[in-house]
Design an enzyme around this catalytic site. Structure first.
Site, PDB file in Angstrom:
ATOM      1  N   GLU A   4      70.676  12.565  44.833  1.00  0.00           N
ATOM      2  CA  GLU A   4      69.660  11.555  44.525  1.00  0.00           C
ATOM      3  C   GLU A   4      68.265  12.179  44.458  1.00  0.00           C
ATOM      4  O   GLU A   4      67.458  11.840  43.591  1.00  0.00           O
ATOM      5  CB  GLU A   4      69.659  10.427  45.571  1.00  0.00           C
ATOM      6  CG  GLU A   4      70.924   9.611  45.585  1.00  0.00           C
ATOM      7  CD  GLU A   4      71.969  10.141  46.560  1.00  0.00           C
ATOM      8  OE1 GLU A   4      72.880   9.371  46.906  1.00  0.00           O
ATOM      9  OE2 GLU A   4      71.891  11.317  46.989  1.00  0.00           O
ATOM     10  N   ARG A  54      85.704  10.614  41.465  1.00  0.00           N
ATOM     11  CA  ARG A  54      86.721   9.603  41.774  1.00  0.00           C
ATOM     12  C   ARG A  54      86.247   8.557  42.782  1.00  0.00           C
ATOM     13  O   ARG A  54      86.953   7.590  43.037  1.00  0.00           O
ATOM     14  CB  ARG A  54      87.985  10.288  42.290  1.00  0.00           C
ATOM     15  CG  ARG A  54      88.674  11.135  41.223  1.00  0.00           C
ATOM     16  CD  ARG A  54      89.961  11.742  41.734  1.00  0.00           C
ATOM     17  NE  ARG A  54      89.724  12.804  42.683  1.00  0.00           N
ATOM     18  CZ  ARG A  54      89.751  14.098  42.393  1.00  0.00           C
ATOM     19  NH1 ARG A  54      90.003  14.500  41.174  1.00  0.00           N
ATOM     20  NH2 ARG A  54      89.532  14.996  43.324  1.00  0.00           N
ATOM     21  N   CYS A 110      72.676   8.515  51.433  1.00  0.00           N
ATOM     22  CA  CYS A 110      72.570   8.719  52.879  1.00  0.00           C
ATOM     23  C   CYS A 110      71.271   8.080  53.387  1.00  0.00           C
ATOM     24  O   CYS A 110      70.422   7.653  52.594  1.00  0.00           O
ATOM     25  CB  CYS A 110      72.621  10.211  53.208  1.00  0.00           C
ATOM     26  SG  CYS A 110      71.163  11.147  52.677  1.00  0.00           S
ATOM     27  N   CYS A 150      68.063   9.723  51.990  1.00  0.00           N
ATOM     28  CA  CYS A 150      67.836   9.382  50.585  1.00  0.00           C
ATOM     29  C   CYS A 150      67.421   7.923  50.426  1.00  0.00           C
ATOM     30  O   CYS A 150      66.552   7.611  49.611  1.00  0.00           O
ATOM     31  CB  CYS A 150      69.077   9.672  49.754  1.00  0.00           C
ATOM     32  SG  CYS A 150      69.323  11.432  49.500  1.00  0.00           S
TER      33      CYS A 150
END
Length: 130
Positions: A56, A82, A88, A91
């Site tokens: 990010e 996937r 987090c 972020c």
């Protein structure tokens, strides 16, 4: 919120980067963010013994180099595309400070949804993988 076609395309962009670039222990997570005018920026995390940068944060820097000051939506994928993961805690704080109105795509791949950054449920945040 329900996903729009542009949100699905953003997930596809992050997934494509994850499949192509997240092939080592140094790069394991990819993010894609979109501006209100439709520009998309992507990035991968950078692991290193001294620390690293989450995907990010790499996306924010990449967008900034192009003069972008506002992002509309972001998504982060792991496990080679996937799995969608939430940002987090670090972020989330950076994103909140820079883009308080940001929307985040979260949830299992078969039931993705868009939530405002400030409303990420705790159980989603605890599953972040940056």
């Amino acid at each position: 919120m329900e996903l729009r076609d542009t949100d699905r395309a953003l997930v596809q962009a992050a997934t494509a980067v994850a499949k192509l670039r997240c092939r080592s222990q140094h790069h394991t997570v990819a993010s894609a963010a979109r501006t209100a005018d439709g520009r998309v920026f992507t990035g991968v995390n950078v692991h290193h013994a001294t620390g690293g940068s989450c995907a990010e944060l790499v996306v924010i820097g990449t967008a900034a180099t192009q003069g972008v000051t506002a992002l509309e939506t972001i998504v982060t994928v792991a496990d080679r595309g996937r799995e969608v993961v939430a940002p987090c805690d670090r972020c989330r704080q950076v994103l909140r400070d820079h883009f308080p109105e940001l929307r985040v795509i979260v949830g299992p791949m078969d039931a993705l949804r868009v939530v405002p950054l400030g409303e990420l449920p705790a159980e989603i945040v605890s599953g972040s993988a940056d």
